[in-house]
Design an enzyme around this catalytic site. Sequence first.
Site, PDB file in Angstrom:
ATOM      1  N   GLY A 732       0.613  -1.436   0.113  1.00 27.50           N
ATOM      2  CA  GLY A 732      -0.044  -0.017   0.143  1.00 27.50           C
ATOM      3  C   GLY A 732       0.565   1.707  -0.037  1.00 27.50           C
ATOM      4  N   GLU A 768       4.847  -5.893   1.832  1.00 30.24           N
ATOM      5  CA  GLU A 768       4.369  -6.518   0.535  1.00 30.24           C
ATOM      6  C   GLU A 768       4.123  -5.119  -0.650  1.00 30.24           C
ATOM      7  OE1 GLU A 768       1.916  -9.999   1.067  1.00 30.24           O
ATOM      8  OE2 GLU A 768       0.255  -8.639   1.303  1.00 30.24           O
ATOM      9  N   TYR A 811     -10.275   5.192 -11.359  1.00 25.00           N
ATOM     10  CA  TYR A 811     -10.013   5.343  -9.918  1.00 25.00           C
ATOM     11  C   TYR A 811     -10.252   6.833  -9.779  1.00 25.00           C
ATOM     12  CZ  TYR A 811      -7.934   1.156  -9.274  1.00 25.00           C
ATOM     13  OH  TYR A 811      -7.770  -0.586  -9.347  1.00 25.00           O
ATOM     14  N   CYS A 838     -15.122   3.010 -26.695  1.00 18.53           N
ATOM     15  CA  CYS A 838     -16.516   3.009 -27.037  1.00 18.53           C
ATOM     16  C   CYS A 838     -16.705   3.303 -26.279  1.00 18.53           C
ATOM     17  CB  CYS A 838     -16.996   1.818 -28.543  1.00 18.53           C
ATOM     18  SG  CYS A 838     -16.462   2.521 -29.746  1.00 18.53           S
TER      19      CYS A 838
END
Length: 887
Positions: A732, A768, A811, A838
């Site tokens: 993160g 991680e 996002y 499209c």
Amino acid sequence: MAPSLQYLAWVPVTAIIAASPAVDAPWIVMKFGGTSVASLPCWENILELMESRRREGARVLVVVSALTGTTDALRQLSKCTDRDERVAAVAAIARRHRELLGSMQLEEPAELATLLADLARLAEAGWAEHDARAYQAQVQAHGELLSSTLGAAFLNRRGLRTRWLDAREYLGATVLPNQNARTRMLSATVAVKPDPALAARVAALGEAFITQGFIARDPQGRTVLLGRGGSDTSAACFGALLGAQRVEIWTDVAGMFTANPRQVPGARLLQRLDYEEAQEIASTGAKVLHPHCLQPLREPRVPLLIKDTNRPELEGTVIGPEVRAHAPSVKAISARKGITLVSMESVGMWQQVGFLADVFAHFKTHGLSVDLIGSAETNVTVSLDPTENLLDSDAIAALAADLAKVCRVKVIAPCAAITLVGRGIRSLLHTLSAVLAEFGHLRVHLISQSSNNLNLTFVVDEDVVDTLLPRLHDLLIAAGSLRTDDNALFGPSWQSLYGAGPHGADGEAMAAPAWWQGPARGRLLALGEAATPRYVYHLPTVLERARALQALRAVDRWHYAVKANTHPAILGALAAAGFAFECVSPGESRAVDAAVPATAPLLFTPNFAARADYAFALGTRATITLDALHALEHWGELFRDREIILRVDLGRGLGHHEKVRTGGDASKFGLPLEQLPAFLQLAQVHGVRVAGLHAHLGSGILDPGHWGEVYAQLASLAERIGSVSVLNIGGGLGVPAHPGERGLDLGELDRVLGEVKDAYPQYRLWMEPGRYLVADAGVLLARVTQLKAKGGYQYLGLDTGMNSLIRPALYEAWHQIVNLSRLHQPATTLYQVVGPICESGDILGTDRRLPAAQEGDVMLIAQAGAYGKVMASRYNLRDEADEIVIE
Ligand code: LLP
């Protein structure tokens, strides 16, 4: 129209003096404040600036304040009851001016001697024979009269024929109905309109002029003052009167900033504002300009410039009637302290005719002007601003006593009003969710959205402001509400202009130029010209990020979350650098196997995976993470005698967008803590050992404190479980996306983690990250297909879009976009950058200021190394982008 920037270029004085301006030459009004007129170098500077404006062919009028400190000294003198003290004060003022004259090697001009004698006479006499306020005005006016007289002598001596004007001959005060005797005299209002006849009369007198700020004449012919910041207002009035080409306010800072730089050193210079926005910023806290001074300029559309006397090369702030199209943006966040709230409660008042009139009558009686208003069925709450009111406790108590006759009154103080300013703020509300969430943690007493659609104000307790403001400023940038990427509007940060170098105390990292801005650019252009769409990855950047993470002492093992980018060269390079890997599917696991030596440790952390996926992973060297009861309830035998890691849900999520927050009830990830006993029991039944705990709250987090909290929570849970030896606090780690957004402070992260580690040394710490290692290392190259103007928008079409990079559509992620073929051309056009898919959501970037493009130009979409190619699709059966690696 805003003046062109070449006007503002700093031209050192040379011996060449321009020929006399034509009779109809434009006027430039320049105002210098107290610190800008206090010494010989200041005046040399003024002379140079006047000369440079004359070289533009303009007539120049300089408006000056009193020498710094003089107005205060005169104000004290004008109220002092002791004659000797008054006389001594005048002597000190006279000495100060004579010293300056001495440093200029000037004889005392007769006019200055007359002014000093006049002031001495006033001091001798006191105000016994005068009206006290008229006396104050007359005494204080001497500050500007003296400085302008002294300046005129200096300028003329240095060969610039400068005519001294008495400002009172030109600026007449108007009497307004709501003014009292005091404000009429000491905070007077001047209403002016362009007067070409007057401008012509003055023009006939010469080419360079000097006059006073702060003073005017009332209808009875008496000297009056314009109140605080009055010299700015004088300059504006002269600008309007003369129909000037522009008014320049020379001060000690380059202009207006997106926030008060004392609170937010990363605040950005606002290079362009319209009158209304600037007025709003000035009225809601910024001190650089007095809010009253813009009014006279609006109608005649005279632009106003703020410039730094010591750094004339800086562009400054241009305030004018904005004509150029801009990306809608919050322009500034300001805070006013010392606000008092008055809350008035009365049952059923809303329907009562005249209730508000009664209530407000009391404010009027007590001379208090109301700023913000919030109302409900039984309550009206108003705010009183200390800059508009004399808010002593007596005044408030007297008001409260009167109000108590008509309603229940509560006074809430001290409060602060935090205001977001930007034209069309309502259209930006959808971008403010992170800011609103921040207010959600606080006591918000009042929210007000101005009816002119220019501001949104939150009234909170005063003590939170200093820590809140920098945070809100960051959030506004991160959310793209404050469009710091639009460099026509937002200039450099205060920190970079005046602060302690590129890495200032506030940790604002001056982003180093990205790899693609350097020598790699030529290669990229060639790659783009050869084929597009294509991803290009820069391995040295990946490895530099890897080393930066490995320098953290607290972390025992780093895993690369391969979901961010599975290119074999990246996997191989990270394995060689000593990274382990985290996979979420058999496919990812196979990709890792194909690219890295079989010794690199693996984690398998899927979510809602099928039984077959676990069966597959159990046949590899991977350590498996479970995050639900189901696997042990139904396939317990699969895991018999194995060690697993348990992923828990700590009840909250974090991240750059709602869709990447992986904690809390609304997310599908992790075992809820209330199911922990059931899980442990199932584990025991099947002989499964819970050797580790895992939590990952989301992606794109820039606050280092977050991982410390997760780490501490997992550690205390682990103590209760007993068998745990590893804590995996997830990935993160965010990267700043918008220019000016602060990066993750790895040093602080290490410190935070180190603290927890000291408390729980028995656990090994794993992390991680995915994005942090690869995001900046990758770019997407695409070529311009078509250009189109439609509905006021300019569209720039690319040969790929959401099929290659879905992050903007999914996002609303912001990726820098540049025209690689025209990297050094001026960015003149505001584009909507779109792809060929499209869907109306096929937009890679909105409101991007770029050089005017042409078909075939190679465009670069930055920060596309993470979650780019891995999320691409063949939608519309368009070819996928290929991938190139630069070693
Ligand atoms: N660990 C777990 C359990 C994860 O779910 C993730 C990401 C990571 C580690 C790595 O997170 P990172 O360090 O890359 O932030 N597609 C989104 C991001 C989704 C992340 C999914 N899980 C985006 O483009 O922003």
